[in-house]
Design a protein around this motif. Structure first.
Motif, PDB file in Angstrom:
ATOM      1  N   LYS A 126      46.050  37.248  -9.171  1.00  0.00           N
ATOM      2  CA  LYS A 126      46.699  36.132  -9.866  1.00  0.00           C
ATOM      3  C   LYS A 126      48.178  36.045  -9.531  1.00  0.00           C
ATOM      4  O   LYS A 126      48.716  34.946  -9.314  1.00  0.00           O
ATOM      5  CB  LYS A 126      46.501  36.281 -11.372  1.00  0.00           C
ATOM      6  N   ARG A 172      48.661  34.414  -6.163  1.00  0.00           N
ATOM      7  CA  ARG A 172      48.298  32.996  -6.155  1.00  0.00           C
ATOM      8  C   ARG A 172      49.326  32.146  -6.886  1.00  0.00           C
ATOM      9  O   ARG A 172      49.639  31.029  -6.468  1.00  0.00           O
ATOM     10  CB  ARG A 172      46.911  32.821  -6.759  1.00  0.00           C
ATOM     11  N   GLU A 173      49.867  32.681  -7.987  1.00  0.00           N
ATOM     12  CA  GLU A 173      50.888  31.925  -8.716  1.00  0.00           C
ATOM     13  C   GLU A 173      52.178  31.814  -7.919  1.00  0.00           C
ATOM     14  O   GLU A 173      52.815  30.751  -7.899  1.00  0.00           O
ATOM     15  CB  GLU A 173      51.153  32.586 -10.061  1.00  0.00           C
ATOM     16  N   GLU A 205      41.088  32.052 -19.030  1.00  0.00           N
ATOM     17  CA  GLU A 205      40.481  31.762 -17.732  1.00  0.00           C
ATOM     18  C   GLU A 205      40.958  32.753 -16.677  1.00  0.00           C
ATOM     19  O   GLU A 205      42.125  33.147 -16.635  1.00  0.00           O
ATOM     20  CB  GLU A 205      40.827  30.345 -17.289  1.00  0.00           C
ATOM     21  N   ALA A 212      40.215  33.758 -12.381  1.00  0.00           N
ATOM     22  CA  ALA A 212      39.508  33.567 -11.121  1.00  0.00           C
ATOM     23  C   ALA A 212      38.667  34.804 -10.823  1.00  0.00           C
ATOM     24  O   ALA A 212      38.810  35.856 -11.462  1.00  0.00           O
ATOM     25  CB  ALA A 212      40.511  33.318  -9.994  1.00  0.00           C
ATOM     26  N   GLY A 227      43.100  24.890  -5.146  1.00  0.00           N
ATOM     27  CA  GLY A 227      43.734  24.326  -6.337  1.00  0.00           C
ATOM     28  C   GLY A 227      45.141  24.805  -6.573  1.00  0.00           C
ATOM     29  O   GLY A 227      45.541  25.035  -7.706  1.00  0.00           O
ATOM     30  N   ASN A 228      45.913  24.973  -5.471  1.00  0.00           N
ATOM     31  CA  ASN A 228      47.298  25.447  -5.576  1.00  0.00           C
ATOM     32  C   ASN A 228      47.399  26.788  -6.309  1.00  0.00           C
ATOM     33  O   ASN A 228      48.313  27.032  -7.088  1.00  0.00           O
ATOM     34  CB  ASN A 228      48.185  24.402  -6.260  1.00  0.00           C
ATOM     35  N   LYS A 248      45.145  28.121  -8.415  1.00  0.00           N
ATOM     36  CA  LYS A 248      44.461  28.243  -9.706  1.00  0.00           C
ATOM     37  C   LYS A 248      42.996  28.648  -9.570  1.00  0.00           C
ATOM     38  O   LYS A 248      42.369  29.059 -10.542  1.00  0.00           O
ATOM     39  CB  LYS A 248      44.555  26.917 -10.465  1.00  0.00           C
ATOM     40  N   GLU A 249      42.435  28.520  -8.378  1.00  0.00           N
ATOM     41  CA  GLU A 249      41.007  28.766  -8.217  1.00  0.00           C
ATOM     42  C   GLU A 249      40.726  29.712  -7.056  1.00  0.00           C
ATOM     43  O   GLU A 249      41.515  29.810  -6.106  1.00  0.00           O
ATOM     44  CB  GLU A 249      40.261  27.446  -7.942  1.00  0.00           C
TER      45      GLU A 249
END
Length: 392
Positions: free
Chosen positions: A253, A256-257, A292, A294, A377-378, A380-381
């Motif tokens: 995460k 990705r963020e 949520e 991933a 999804g930028n 998020k996924e």
């Protein structure tokens, strides 16, 4: 032969002492990174461990005893992890330790585990040597060499002939790059360049320029989350359009963020198969409890460790030592039971591919354990990846 009153009293006292031995508490230490560079792995795996063990405790525990988790945050600090591991062994009287991410932290815990003869279940740490000649340590997550085997097989299947590698300067980056070279070269895949940068570097453009000039078909990156985001942003800012594969860290995460839209399309060999119904169900339940998430391997590793732990603690040989108050005997029985009971299907791996601790202290097999996912999804996924795109 007559015995003196004093002698009989001594014997009775000894017998009473044996009869009155208190069973051991079911203490398990969770020593992992929950606020350092690999915080996602520690938080997610601990949450999943609770998802397995909390219902067991709510239903009466094991033989009427709750499993108590003592939590320590190692903060990506090997010395701090070693201190906590020693505290688990000596002060907490823990039956075993679970955690050990990243590899530097796991290495320090391996030393503590073997010095104190306490079982250590490593979850996410990737360094290949962690379970070499193992005595008290076991590993649920794959070695980085296994990630590299999966990458090499996929690239060869797509006819890729030229790969550029870039990695950071810590054990994960160094061992990842080395294992990639070892896996790729026998497949006839040329390493166009292998670039190493300092994990704290704020500018990785010199390495990216060298990478770009080597003209690879695919780029393979072994970073930590923050520096991985710098690498992928610089790759895209400098106009490189080649597919990027980022084992493990691409799924985190934090990466990705930080990478945001620059991370879109980054591919990851993953030990979690999104097509499995039981995996989907577990992540839905995780989302209800913790928000949520991933499809990261970390919760699956925590879940699988929790499932095996409940079976090991119920084992008759382990329970015999626990009920007798024999701490070292219980620890040794757990080591033996981990191997004996450790051939099971968990949430990691493709469907019907089992852990095999009976064959050694490293559970994941070399084949059938990985699928490819990619960032979408930028950031998020994480979705199933089409590896045929590697050849475009």
């Amino acid at each position: 032969m007559k015995r003196s009153a004093a002698g009989l009293a001594a014997i009775l006292a000894m017998t009473a002492g044996v009869a009155a031995a208190e069973p051991l508490d079911l203490v398990v230490c969770a020593v992992d990174d929950r606020s350092g560079s690999a915080a996602d792995t520690g938080i997610e795996s601990l949450n999943a461990l609770h998802m397995v063990l909390d219902p067991v405790n709510a239903a009466g525990g094991i033989n009427g005893q709750d499993i108590r988790i003592v939590e320590y945050d190692s903060k990506t600090d090997p010395q701090l992890a070693a201190n906590f591991g020693t505290r688990c062994a000596e002060d907490d009287n823990a039956l075993l330790i679970i955690g050990g991410s990243p590899s530097a932290v796991a290495n320090s815990l391996v030393t503590v585990a073997n010095q104190n003869k306490i079982p250590l279940w490593i979850l996410a740490a990737a360094s290949p040597e962690l379970t070499d000649d193992a005595q008290y340590q076991f590993r649920f997550g794959p070695k980085v060499t296994q990630d590299s085997i999966a990458v090499a097989d996929a690239l060869a299947a797509q006819g890729i002939k030229k790969v550029g590698i870039i990695n950071n300067s810590v054990p994960f980056g160094i061992s990842g790059a080395a294992s990639a070279i070892e896996a790729l070269e026998p497949k006839g895949i040329e390493i166009t360049t292998q670039q190493t940068y300092d994990v704290a570097a704020t500018d990785v453009s010199p390495q990216i320029i060298n990478l770009m000039q080597s003209e690879p078909e695919v780029v393979l990156v072994y970073p930590y989350p923050a520096d991985g985001a710098r690498v992928i942003r610089t790759i895209r800012q400098m106009g490189m359009t080649q597919p990027v594969i980022m084992p493990r860290v691409g799924a985190m995460k934090a990466f990705r963020e930080l990478a945001a839209d620059a991370g879109n399309g980054v591919m990851i060999p993953s030990s979690v198969d999104p097509s499995r119904e039981d995996v989907e169900k577990f992540f839905d339940e995780y989302a209800e409890k913790f928000g949520e998430l991933a499809l990261s391997p970390s919760p699956a590793q925590g879940h699988d460790a929790g499932m095996l732990l409940t079976q090991v603690l119920k084992d008759a040989a382990v329970q015999e030592k626990i009920q007798a108050g024999d701490l070292q005997g219980a620890r040794d029985a757990i080591v033996e039971a981990t191997g004996r009971l450790g051939n099971f299907n968990g949430l990691q791996g493709q469907k019907d591919v089992a852990y095999n601790f009976a064959a050694g202290h490293h559970g994941p097999p070399d084949t059938g354990f990985f699928v490819f996912i990619e960032v979408a999804g930028n950031g998020k996924e994480l979705v199933g990846a089409d590896i045929s795109k590697l050849a475009k």
